[in-house]
Write a protein that holds these residues in place. Structure first.
Motif, PDB file in Angstrom:
ATOM      1  N   PHE A 181       0.825  -1.210   0.000  1.00 55.29           N
ATOM      2  CA  PHE A 181       0.000   0.000   0.000  1.00 55.29           C
ATOM      3  C   PHE A 181       0.862   1.265   0.000  1.00 55.29           C
ATOM      4  O   PHE A 181       0.418   2.318  -0.494  1.00 55.29           O
ATOM      5  CB  PHE A 181      -0.950  -0.003   1.204  1.00 55.29           C
ATOM      6  CG  PHE A 181      -0.313   0.380   2.514  1.00 55.29           C
ATOM      7  CD1 PHE A 181      -0.458   1.663   3.026  1.00 55.29           C
ATOM      8  CD2 PHE A 181       0.425  -0.553   3.241  1.00 55.29           C
ATOM      9  CE1 PHE A 181       0.123   2.027   4.244  1.00 55.29           C
ATOM     10  CE2 PHE A 181       1.007  -0.206   4.450  1.00 55.29           C
ATOM     11  CZ  PHE A 181       0.864   1.091   4.948  1.00 55.29           C
ATOM     12  N   ILE A 182       2.099   1.176   0.533  1.00 62.67           N
ATOM     13  CA  ILE A 182       2.998   2.335   0.514  1.00 62.67           C
ATOM     14  C   ILE A 182       3.459   2.596  -0.918  1.00 62.67           C
ATOM     15  O   ILE A 182       3.435   3.736  -1.400  1.00 62.67           O
ATOM     16  CB  ILE A 182       4.190   2.109   1.454  1.00 62.67           C
ATOM     17  CG1 ILE A 182       3.705   1.840   2.877  1.00 62.67           C
ATOM     18  CG2 ILE A 182       5.137   3.310   1.422  1.00 62.67           C
ATOM     19  CD1 ILE A 182       4.819   1.475   3.847  1.00 62.67           C
ATOM     20  N   PHE A 183       3.896   1.544  -1.608  1.00 63.77           N
ATOM     21  CA  PHE A 183       4.208   1.684  -3.033  1.00 63.77           C
ATOM     22  C   PHE A 183       3.026   2.309  -3.784  1.00 63.77           C
ATOM     23  O   PHE A 183       3.201   3.186  -4.628  1.00 63.77           O
ATOM     24  CB  PHE A 183       4.505   0.321  -3.651  1.00 63.77           C
ATOM     25  CG  PHE A 183       5.843  -0.275  -3.331  1.00 63.77           C
ATOM     26  CD1 PHE A 183       6.994   0.159  -3.979  1.00 63.77           C
ATOM     27  CD2 PHE A 183       5.963  -1.300  -2.413  1.00 63.77           C
ATOM     28  CE1 PHE A 183       8.227  -0.414  -3.723  1.00 63.77           C
ATOM     29  CE2 PHE A 183       7.195  -1.885  -2.145  1.00 63.77           C
ATOM     30  CZ  PHE A 183       8.326  -1.433  -2.802  1.00 63.77           C
ATOM     31  N   LEU A 184       1.818   1.822  -3.477  1.00 62.36           N
ATOM     32  CA  LEU A 184       0.645   2.263  -4.224  1.00 62.36           C
ATOM     33  C   LEU A 184       0.259   3.700  -3.892  1.00 62.36           C
ATOM     34  O   LEU A 184      -0.333   4.382  -4.740  1.00 62.36           O
ATOM     35  CB  LEU A 184      -0.528   1.311  -3.958  1.00 62.36           C
ATOM     36  CG  LEU A 184      -0.334  -0.102  -4.517  1.00 62.36           C
ATOM     37  CD1 LEU A 184      -1.511  -0.991  -4.155  1.00 62.36           C
ATOM     38  CD2 LEU A 184      -0.137  -0.070  -6.035  1.00 62.36           C
ATOM     39  N   CYS A 185       0.599   4.180  -2.694  1.00 62.04           N
ATOM     40  CA  CYS A 185       0.398   5.606  -2.426  1.00 62.04           C
ATOM     41  C   CYS A 185       1.235   6.435  -3.398  1.00 62.04           C
ATOM     42  O   CYS A 185       0.770   7.456  -3.925  1.00 62.04           O
ATOM     43  CB  CYS A 185       0.790   5.934  -0.980  1.00 62.04           C
ATOM     44  SG  CYS A 185      -0.457   5.480   0.240  1.00 62.04           S
ATOM     45  N   GLY A 186       2.466   5.990  -3.636  1.00 56.98           N
ATOM     46  CA  GLY A 186       3.280   6.662  -4.641  1.00 56.98           C
ATOM     47  C   GLY A 186       2.670   6.552  -6.019  1.00 56.98           C
ATOM     48  O   GLY A 186       2.704   7.505  -6.813  1.00 56.98           O
ATOM     49  N   SER A 187       2.095   5.404  -6.321  1.00 55.98           N
ATOM     50  CA  SER A 187       1.434   5.209  -7.613  1.00 55.98           C
ATOM     51  C   SER A 187       0.268   6.173  -7.780  1.00 55.98           C
ATOM     52  O   SER A 187       0.076   6.757  -8.849  1.00 55.98           O
ATOM     53  CB  SER A 187       0.950   3.764  -7.727  1.00 55.98           C
ATOM     54  OG  SER A 187       0.266   3.531  -8.944  1.00 55.98           O
ATOM     55  N   TYR A 188      -0.500   6.364  -6.721  1.00 53.50           N
ATOM     56  CA  TYR A 188      -1.641   7.277  -6.787  1.00 53.50           C
ATOM     57  C   TYR A 188      -1.204   8.732  -6.950  1.00 53.50           C
ATOM     58  O   TYR A 188      -1.995   9.566  -7.404  1.00 53.50           O
ATOM     59  CB  TYR A 188      -2.502   7.144  -5.534  1.00 53.50           C
ATOM     60  CG  TYR A 188      -3.340   5.887  -5.476  1.00 53.50           C
ATOM     61  CD1 TYR A 188      -4.127   5.505  -6.561  1.00 53.50           C
ATOM     62  CD2 TYR A 188      -3.358   5.091  -4.336  1.00 53.50           C
ATOM     63  CE1 TYR A 188      -4.906   4.352  -6.511  1.00 53.50           C
ATOM     64  CE2 TYR A 188      -4.131   3.945  -4.270  1.00 53.50           C
ATOM     65  CZ  TYR A 188      -4.900   3.581  -5.363  1.00 53.50           C
ATOM     66  OH  TYR A 188      -5.668   2.442  -5.312  1.00 53.50           O
ATOM     67  N   LEU A 189       0.033   9.045  -6.581  1.00 51.29           N
ATOM     68  CA  LEU A 189       0.521  10.413  -6.721  1.00 51.29           C
ATOM     69  C   LEU A 189       0.927  10.745  -8.152  1.00 51.29           C
ATOM     70  O   LEU A 189       1.170  11.908  -8.471  1.00 51.29           O
ATOM     71  CB  LEU A 189       1.704  10.660  -5.780  1.00 51.29           C
ATOM     72  CG  LEU A 189       1.387  10.667  -4.285  1.00 51.29           C
ATOM     73  CD1 LEU A 189       2.653  10.870  -3.471  1.00 51.29           C
ATOM     74  CD2 LEU A 189       0.358  11.746  -3.952  1.00 51.29           C
ATOM     75  N   TYR A 190       1.022   9.734  -9.017  1.00 47.22           N
ATOM     76  CA  TYR A 190       1.284  10.006 -10.432  1.00 47.22           C
ATOM     77  C   TYR A 190      -0.023  10.459 -11.080  1.00 47.22           C
ATOM     78  O   TYR A 190      -1.035   9.765 -10.999  1.00 47.22           O
ATOM     79  CB  TYR A 190       1.824   8.757 -11.124  1.00 47.22           C
ATOM     80  CG  TYR A 190       2.063   8.957 -12.605  1.00 47.22           C
ATOM     81  CD1 TYR A 190       3.065   9.796 -13.048  1.00 47.22           C
ATOM     82  CD2 TYR A 190       1.262   8.328 -13.549  1.00 47.22           C
ATOM     83  CE1 TYR A 190       3.286  10.008 -14.404  1.00 47.22           C
ATOM     84  CE2 TYR A 190       1.464   8.519 -14.907  1.00 47.22           C
ATOM     85  CZ  TYR A 190       2.474   9.355 -15.319  1.00 47.22           C
ATOM     86  OH  TYR A 190       2.684   9.568 -16.668  1.00 47.22           O
ATOM     87  N   LYS A 191      -0.008  11.597 -11.695  1.00 47.45           N
ATOM     88  CA  LYS A 191      -1.225  12.225 -12.220  1.00 47.45           C
ATOM     89  C   LYS A 191      -2.320  12.218 -11.161  1.00 47.45           C
ATOM     90  O   LYS A 191      -3.408  11.636 -11.359  1.00 47.45           O
ATOM     91  CB  LYS A 191      -1.705  11.506 -13.484  1.00 47.45           C
ATOM     92  CG  LYS A 191      -0.757  11.609 -14.666  1.00 47.45           C
ATOM     93  CD  LYS A 191      -1.307  10.903 -15.897  1.00 47.45           C
ATOM     94  CE  LYS A 191      -0.360  11.034 -17.091  1.00 47.45           C
ATOM     95  NZ  LYS A 191      -0.860  10.320 -18.285  1.00 47.45           N
TER      96      LYS A 191
END
Length: 332
Positions: A181-191
């Motif tokens: 979920f930490i990786f995916l928080c970064g993913s959600y920050l893209y655009k």
């Protein structure tokens, strides 16, 4: 984000020299930020270059070309330093065919807690094994739009670990199920858009509250749960703001040497330990960092940069030179 990534690598290095910050391990906080940056960069990379399942093998090749060149250099260098300068040490005991082979495979390094991969040749490289696990799953999560389900499941595992119902260190920091979920928080920050941005910033807020509860004794402090929650709370806003900044050549240069510093500081520490086995006072810490910077600059230009050209050619399907805005993406 180049200067920021170099700062993170420095924090990892000084933590391995026994330094703490306000009673916290700064290396753990830095690793959390690396995970966020990785999630951001991999999402950008996949959406721009590897948007179908047929291209996933090319994505894996791209990642291997990113991680391996400097890793192989410093892994071999560490083996040589240990063999010739540190005989009879715990590090030397790991110089077996099995441990070296597992280390070179990289993925097993992330599972050292189960007796594979070893921990002494390049101790910081355990997180590269974690990175590889993330690389294996993120194309599928993006292509099949499964990030939401994965985020929810990972958050549950992390919460159970953070509260001590399962091993906090292993499942709340080291293994992919508890930190995806930490990786995916970064993913959600893209655009970043409404829902994704709300998820990331909401996660930062909850993490801040959990960190406060841990420090106040309302949640039992367990191995690294304070550092991980602090890292999430601090690093999500930091990464969000930094990704809004424009390109600068100096910043790119600092980012280019960050991966080498992350990898080589133990090689430098082992080398110095053979000649000056003393405590890590300010002078020794400075010496380690200066040597790490110099070695990283050399290895970037002679090892990393040629591989960088191959990666960009792979993405474009043709050969071309690396432009100023194409260098320096994070590995960890």
């Amino acid at each position: 984000m180049g200067a920021y990534r170099l700062l993170l690598a420095v924090l990892v290095a000084v933590s391995h020299m026994g330094k703490t910050l306000f009673g916290l391990n700064p290396g753990v906080v830095a690793v959390i930020s690396f995970l966020l940056i990785s999630g951001f960069v991999m999402t950008s990379l996949i959406e721009r270059n590897y948007t179908s399942t047929e291209k996933i093998p090319l994505f894996y090749l791209d990642r291997a070309l990113r991680l391996y060149p400097q890793f192989l250099l410093y892994f071999v260098a560490s083996c040589a330093v240990i063999y010739y300068l540190l005989p009879g040490t715990p590090q030397a005991a790991e110089l077996t065919f099995k441990t070296i082979a597992q280390g070179l495979a990289m993925l097993p390094l992330g599972f050292y807690m189960f007796g594979v991969g070893g921990t002494q040749i390049l101790p910081a490289a355990w997180s590269l094994g974690l990175e590889v696990c993330f690389y294996l799953v993120i194309p599928f999560l993006i292509i099949f739009k499964a990030r939401g389900v994965a985020f929810a499941l990972s958050t549950v595992i992390f919460m159970v670990a953070c509260l001590g119902y399962i091993n906090t260190d292993v499942y709340g920091y080291r293994l992919l199920p508890g930190v995806l979920f930490i990786f995916l928080c970064g993913s959600y920050l893209y655009k970043p858009q409404g829902k994704g941005l709300a998820i990331a910033l909401g996660t930062a807020l909850v993490a801040a509250l959990m960190f406060a509860a841990i420090m106040a004794g309302l949640i039992e402090r367990r191995p690294f749960n304070a550092e991980v929650t602090a890292g999430i709370a601090l690093d999500i806003p930091a990464v969000y703001l930094l990704t809004r900044l424009g390109y600068h050549r100096i910043d790119e240069f600092l980012g280019n040497i960050s991966y080498g510093v992350f990898l080589n500081h133990f090689v430098v520490m082992y080398f110095l330990r053979a000649f000056w086995p003393v405590a890590y006072d300010a002078h020794i810490v400075a010496a380690v960092l200066i040597l790490a910077f110099v070695l990283s600059g050399i290895s970037y230009y002679f090892v990393e940069k040629p591989a960088l050209k191959l990666r960009h050619a792979l993405r474009a399907g043709r050969k071309y030179e690396v432009g100023p805005s194409q260098g320096g993406e994070p590995a960890v």
